[in-house]
Design a protein around this motif. Sequence first.
Motif, PDB file in Angstrom:
ATOM      1  N   THR A 196      38.548  29.911  39.106  1.00 60.88           N
ATOM      2  CA  THR A 196      37.805  30.808  39.997  1.00 60.88           C
ATOM      3  C   THR A 196      38.753  31.517  40.945  1.00 60.88           C
ATOM      4  N   ARG A 197      39.759  30.813  41.422  1.00 63.07           N
ATOM      5  CA  ARG A 197      40.739  31.450  42.310  1.00 63.07           C
ATOM      6  C   ARG A 197      41.416  32.625  41.612  1.00 63.07           C
ATOM      7  N   VAL A 198      41.744  32.432  40.345  1.00 62.51           N
ATOM      8  CA  VAL A 198      42.389  33.512  39.589  1.00 62.51           C
ATOM      9  C   VAL A 198      41.437  34.701  39.442  1.00 62.51           C
ATOM     10  N   GLY A 203      39.794  40.119  41.175  1.00 67.23           N
ATOM     11  CA  GLY A 203      38.661  40.977  41.483  1.00 67.23           C
ATOM     12  C   GLY A 203      37.506  40.838  40.530  1.00 67.23           C
ATOM     13  N   PHE A 204      37.539  39.860  39.625  1.00 67.48           N
ATOM     14  CA  PHE A 204      36.432  39.680  38.681  1.00 67.48           C
ATOM     15  C   PHE A 204      35.326  38.771  39.237  1.00 67.48           C
ATOM     16  N   SER A 205      35.604  38.091  40.330  1.00 68.77           N
ATOM     17  CA  SER A 205      34.598  37.255  40.986  1.00 68.77           C
ATOM     18  C   SER A 205      34.647  37.536  42.476  1.00 68.77           C
ATOM     19  N   SER A 206      33.512  37.304  43.115  1.00 66.49           N
ATOM     20  CA  SER A 206      33.423  37.573  44.552  1.00 66.49           C
ATOM     21  C   SER A 206      34.021  36.432  45.363  1.00 66.49           C
TER      22      SER A 206
END
Length: 461
Positions: A196-198, A203-206
């Motif tokens: 998730t950090r990556v 910019g693919f996750s909030s």
Amino acid sequence: MTLPAWYRLLPLVAALTLLGGCATIGPAYTAPDLPLASQWQAPQAHDGRLASLLDWWQQLDDPVLHGLLAVTEQQHPSLQSALAAIDSARADVDTAAQAGVPSASLSTGVTRQRSSGISRSSALDASWEIDLWGKLQRNHEAATARLQASEAGWHDARASLAAELANYYVNYRASQLQTELAQLSRQSQQDSTDATRVLVKAGFSSAVDGADAEAALASADNTLLAQQAETELYLKALVAVSGMPEAELRALLASQPARLPAAANLQVDSVPADLLRQRPDLQAAERQLAAASADIGVAEAGRYPQLSLAGTLSASRNQGRQQSSWSFGPTLSLPLLDGGSSQAAVTQAGANYRQTQASYQSSVRSAVQEVEQALVRVDSSRQREAALSARHQLATGQLAAVNRQWQAGTASVLALGSALRSSIASQQDLITLQRDRLLYTLALYKALGGGWITQNESQAS
């Protein structure tokens, strides 16, 4: 031939001896007939091999638990205390038995006087209490019943100690398994958080998804630390109960991989009335009731005249002259005015009997309740285990499917981690239920008497 004067008392002694014990005051004790159901009302589990209580511990097939039980029985203070209580009660029985036989004491002395020189004397004193009203007999009955209660108490202490140790051991093994799963779940959450950090950085996750992942990781850390602490607490409890040095206990526990003992199936083929013969605590309570009944006879006999025989034979020698004397005769004690203390003793003994009887009846009801509740819990956990096993199999199958999708590139690492944690959670629930089923079975084992049998049954077998 002229007989000594004290020979004339022999007919009186013989008559008193025959009279002694002919009248026994007090109620004749019979074990109370308690109204109990003819069969158990709760369902009983009959899957798998049924076995008797006596070889129940061997069914668990856990050498470490067997070793702990053996060590604990050798050195636990509760068993040492129970054994000391037996020794004390046995001494009371011996004392009560000796009260009905004649006693004698011999004393000798040597004195030197300026005027008369050396004087030597000796005396033999003897006494014998005649048990006219059965007071001594009732006292012996009470002491014997309390000895039997102490012996049953030792068996109860053994069963309670074994159940306590097994409870801690089962909880410890279950906690070990839960810790291993918590570590796997934490590692899975770590992988998901890293991924998730990556995604957030790219910019693919909030940022909200990133915060949720960090919070889930912190929660997993907290769960793991709490589970590790719980495992240590159970180990400390095992140290306290077994009395083993901690390092030695850790080595013994580590000699076998973490696993739960196999859940045994108890054969509850006895009827509720048989519980009175199987449970040592109920045997002890019934024997205490018998002792309280005998105490009434002791108190009632105290209201009647008491007869004893006493005699003294003495001899002395001074300046070559020897003198001897003797005395022998009965002593009758008549309780005329005692301020009502003897009647109060009878009232108190009767009240104590009724109180002991009520306690015994309450113990019997509680014992039946314990068995019924344990049967319900064992049966319920057995049925629920089947449902949770099916759920775990489904979760494991779902994990395998997601893993294949991930390897094919059609599922994300986040989906894989979620499926893995779902499978771990179902396994954790299954372990918790398996632990509970074992604990309920232990409760049923103890409620049925812990494998204890009466001395008569042991000899018959």
